[in-house]
Design a protein around this motif. Sequence first.
Motif, PDB file in Angstrom:
ATOM      1  N   UNK A 120      -8.243  -3.562   9.822  1.00  0.00           N
ATOM      2  CA  UNK A 120      -8.424  -2.139  10.093  1.00  0.00           C
ATOM      3  C   UNK A 120      -7.125  -1.460  10.483  1.00  0.00           C
ATOM      4  N   UNK A 121      -6.306  -2.146  11.272  1.00  0.00           N
ATOM      5  CA  UNK A 121      -5.019  -1.586  11.671  1.00  0.00           C
ATOM      6  C   UNK A 121      -4.089  -1.429  10.474  1.00  0.00           C
ATOM      7  N   UNK A 122      -4.119  -2.400   9.582  1.00  0.00           N
ATOM      8  CA  UNK A 122      -3.293  -2.301   8.371  1.00  0.00           C
ATOM      9  C   UNK A 122      -3.724  -1.096   7.538  1.00  0.00           C
ATOM     10  N   UNK A 123      -5.033  -0.936   7.386  1.00  0.00           N
ATOM     11  CA  UNK A 123      -5.556   0.193   6.605  1.00  0.00           C
ATOM     12  C   UNK A 123      -5.151   1.520   7.239  1.00  0.00           C
ATOM     13  N   UNK A 124      -5.234   1.623   8.562  1.00  0.00           N
ATOM     14  CA  UNK A 124      -4.852   2.853   9.254  1.00  0.00           C
ATOM     15  C   UNK A 124      -3.353   3.115   9.106  1.00  0.00           C
ATOM     16  N   UNK A 125      -2.561   2.057   9.219  1.00  0.00           N
ATOM     17  CA  UNK A 125      -1.109   2.165   9.101  1.00  0.00           C
ATOM     18  C   UNK A 125      -0.744   2.761   7.741  1.00  0.00           C
TER      19      UNK A 125
ATOM     20  N   UNK B 270       0.815  -1.211   0.000  1.00  0.00           N
ATOM     21  CA  UNK B 270       0.000   0.000   0.000  1.00  0.00           C
ATOM     22  C   UNK B 270       0.846   1.256   0.000  1.00  0.00           C
ATOM     23  N   UNK B 271       1.881   1.276   0.822  1.00  0.00           N
ATOM     24  CA  UNK B 271       2.714   2.477   0.947  1.00  0.00           C
ATOM     25  C   UNK B 271       3.525   2.725  -0.321  1.00  0.00           C
ATOM     26  N   UNK B 272       4.188   1.688  -0.825  1.00  0.00           N
ATOM     27  CA  UNK B 272       5.062   1.884  -1.988  1.00  0.00           C
ATOM     28  C   UNK B 272       4.270   2.183  -3.255  1.00  0.00           C
ATOM     29  N   UNK B 273       3.114   1.565  -3.426  1.00  0.00           N
ATOM     30  CA  UNK B 273       2.310   1.897  -4.606  1.00  0.00           C
ATOM     31  C   UNK B 273       1.829   3.341  -4.550  1.00  0.00           C
ATOM     32  N   UNK B 274       1.483   3.807  -3.366  1.00  0.00           N
ATOM     33  CA  UNK B 274       1.076   5.213  -3.221  1.00  0.00           C
ATOM     34  C   UNK B 274       2.237   6.128  -3.578  1.00  0.00           C
ATOM     35  N   UNK B 275       3.431   5.756  -3.122  1.00  0.00           N
ATOM     36  CA  UNK B 275       4.617   6.555  -3.428  1.00  0.00           C
ATOM     37  C   UNK B 275       4.891   6.574  -4.923  1.00  0.00           C
TER      38      UNK B 275
ATOM     39  N   UNK C  35       0.895   6.565   6.720  1.00  0.00           N
ATOM     40  CA  UNK C  35       2.105   6.670   5.887  1.00  0.00           C
ATOM     41  C   UNK C  35       1.845   7.512   4.644  1.00  0.00           C
ATOM     42  N   UNK C  36       0.671   7.371   4.029  1.00  0.00           N
ATOM     43  CA  UNK C  36       0.326   8.181   2.861  1.00  0.00           C
ATOM     44  C   UNK C  36       0.292   9.664   3.220  1.00  0.00           C
ATOM     45  N   UNK C  37      -0.268   9.984   4.392  1.00  0.00           N
ATOM     46  CA  UNK C  37      -0.297  11.388   4.827  1.00  0.00           C
ATOM     47  C   UNK C  37       1.112  11.930   5.042  1.00  0.00           C
TER      48      UNK C  37
ATOM     49  N   UNK D  42      14.461   7.221   4.328  1.00  0.00           N
ATOM     50  CA  UNK D  42      14.627   6.844   5.736  1.00  0.00           C
ATOM     51  C   UNK D  42      13.304   6.401   6.340  1.00  0.00           C
ATOM     52  N   UNK D  43      12.239   7.076   5.952  1.00  0.00           N
ATOM     53  CA  UNK D  43      10.914   6.735   6.480  1.00  0.00           C
ATOM     54  C   UNK D  43      10.478   5.338   6.043  1.00  0.00           C
ATOM     55  N   UNK D  44      10.734   4.990   4.779  1.00  0.00           N
ATOM     56  CA  UNK D  44      10.373   3.656   4.280  1.00  0.00           C
ATOM     57  C   UNK D  44      11.148   2.564   5.008  1.00  0.00           C
ATOM     58  N   UNK D  45      12.436   2.793   5.172  1.00  0.00           N
ATOM     59  CA  UNK D  45      13.277   1.799   5.858  1.00  0.00           C
ATOM     60  C   UNK D  45      12.801   1.617   7.297  1.00  0.00           C
TER      61      UNK D  45
END
Length: 509
Positions: free
Chosen positions: A493-498, A439-444, A502-504, A471-474
Motif C-alpha cells: 500500500x505504501x508503494x502504491x501511495x508513493x 511505476x514512476x518512470x513508466x508513467x512519465x 509522484x504521478x500527481x 531533479x525530482x526523479x533523482x
Amino acid sequence: MKILLLEHPRKIARGRCNDIANTPLSSCLISGYAAGMLAAVGHEAAIVEGYLDGLSYEQIRRQIKDFGPDILGVHMVYQWGRDQELFVFLEDIKNEGSAPLIIAYGFYPTFAYEEILRHCRAVDAIILGEPEYTFARLAEKSCPGTALQGISGLARRDGSGNILARRREPLADPELLPFPLRTKAMLGLPEINIEGSRGCYGGCAFCYINSYYMEREHTGRGKVTTPGPSRWRGRSPENITAEIDLLMAEFGKRDFYFVDPNFFGPGRQGQERALRLAGLLKERGIRFGIEARVNDIHQQTIEALAEAGLRNILVGLESGRDESLKRLNKMTTVAQNEKALKILRRHGIEPNVGFIMFEPDSTLEDLRINFEFLQRNDLLGDLPITANVLYHPQIILQGTRAYHKLQEEGRLQLLSTTYEGTAGFANPRVAALAQIMSGITNYLFVKMEGIWSGKAEEPKSARAIYAKLNRSLIKCFADTLHQLETGKQFSPGEIEDFVFIAEQEIDNM
C-alpha cells in the motif's frame, strides 16, 4: 515465385514503456535482406510495412489478397506477451486460402518456435536464425509446402505433429548478400539504417545476439544446448561505402545509423577496419551513429570516426560496479566505462548508454554504487536518460545465458509466454525500489510519449519543466534508497501511495 514479407503491427504495453526494445535494432533490416536475396535469384518479393505505415490488419488482408503470394513470410516481433491478435489473423489468412504457405522468421520465433508452432497452426514453419538462404531454398520448390523436410534452417511439425528443428550453418560472409530492399517507409526515417556486421565477440548474460546467429546442436526433441563460440562477421569498408554511395545517389540520403550490435570487430583488426571505414566515410560528408562496447572506444579510432561524421553512439555500460559486470559476463570494467565516456566527450559526443540498474541478485550496495557512478560521470543530467538508467531492469529472454542459468537453478518464472521470464529480486528492499521506480518512470514515459515522439508540440517552458522533473526523479531515487538502507520496509500500500503522489507531481509540472 511470389513472396510477400509482412512487418506486422506492433505496440508496447503501457507498463513496458521503459523496458528494452522488444527486438534488437539489427532486426529492422531482416525483411529487407530476405527480399533482396529473393529478388536477386529471380523471385517477385515485396514487403508490407504494417508497423511503419500504421496499417490495420484489414488493410494488410487486402494487400495480401491483391498480391496473391505463394509464400507469406511474417517477421514476428515480441509484443511482451503472446500475440494472439496476430495468430488469429494468420489463421484467417490460411483459412481463406490467401497464402498457401506461411513462414515466420526473426529473433522471437527463432527461440520461441515450439510455443508458436503449438499455438498457431497457420504457421507452417519457422526460419531459425538468418533467413536469407533458407527463404531462397523455400522459393526454389514449385510446391514448397510438400518439401519442408528437405530444407535446413527450419523448425516445423512432422506428420505426427512433433516439432523438429534443424539449424543452418551461419552465413560465413555477410558481404555475399545482396543489398537489402528498402521500402518507402524505411527510406522516410530520419536516419537510414545500414548493417555493417553481424554477431558479437562478447558473451553478455542478458543478450541473445550470438545465440540467434550461431549454429547450435539440437537434441532429439527440438531442445538446444548452450551456444558455442562467437561469430562476429563484418563487411569490408569498401562494400559498406558502396551501399552508402548508392543510397546517396538514388535518394540523396546523408544521415545513417549502423544497426550492428557491435560496430567494431574484435581486437586490433577491428580497430584497423574501423579506421579504414572512417577514412572512406570522411570523403562522403555524411553523419552517422553506431553501437559499441566500451573496450572498443579508443582515442585514435573515435577521433577518426568523429572527423568522418560520427555524431551519436550507444555504449553498453550496464553497471558501475565490477562485481555486477562480472555477474553480467560483460568482460569489461568500471575503469573502461569511465575511460570510454571521457574519450567520447573529448570529441563532442555525449553517448546514449545501456545500463542495468536492477538485476535479480542486486543488493542495496550495488544500487548505491551504481547511483554514485551515474552521478560521478554526469549521466543524470538529461530527463529521458535519467528515467531510463534509474529504473532499467535486466530483462530475461529466451536464448540468453541468464535465462538458461536461472532455468537450471530452478529460479526462472515464466510470464505469459516461454519467451520471457523473471526470477524476481532476491532482496525484498531492492524489489521495493524497483517497483517504485518502475511505476514512476513508466508513467512519465506514457505522459511524454507524444512530445518525445514528435507527435505533440513541446510547451514553451519545456527545458525548465524537464530540469525540474529530472531533479525530482533523482531525489526520489536517492531518498528512497536511503530509507531502505536505514531499515525502512515499504508495504504494498505504501508503494502504491508513493507512486501515486509522484504521478500527481508529474501532472502538476
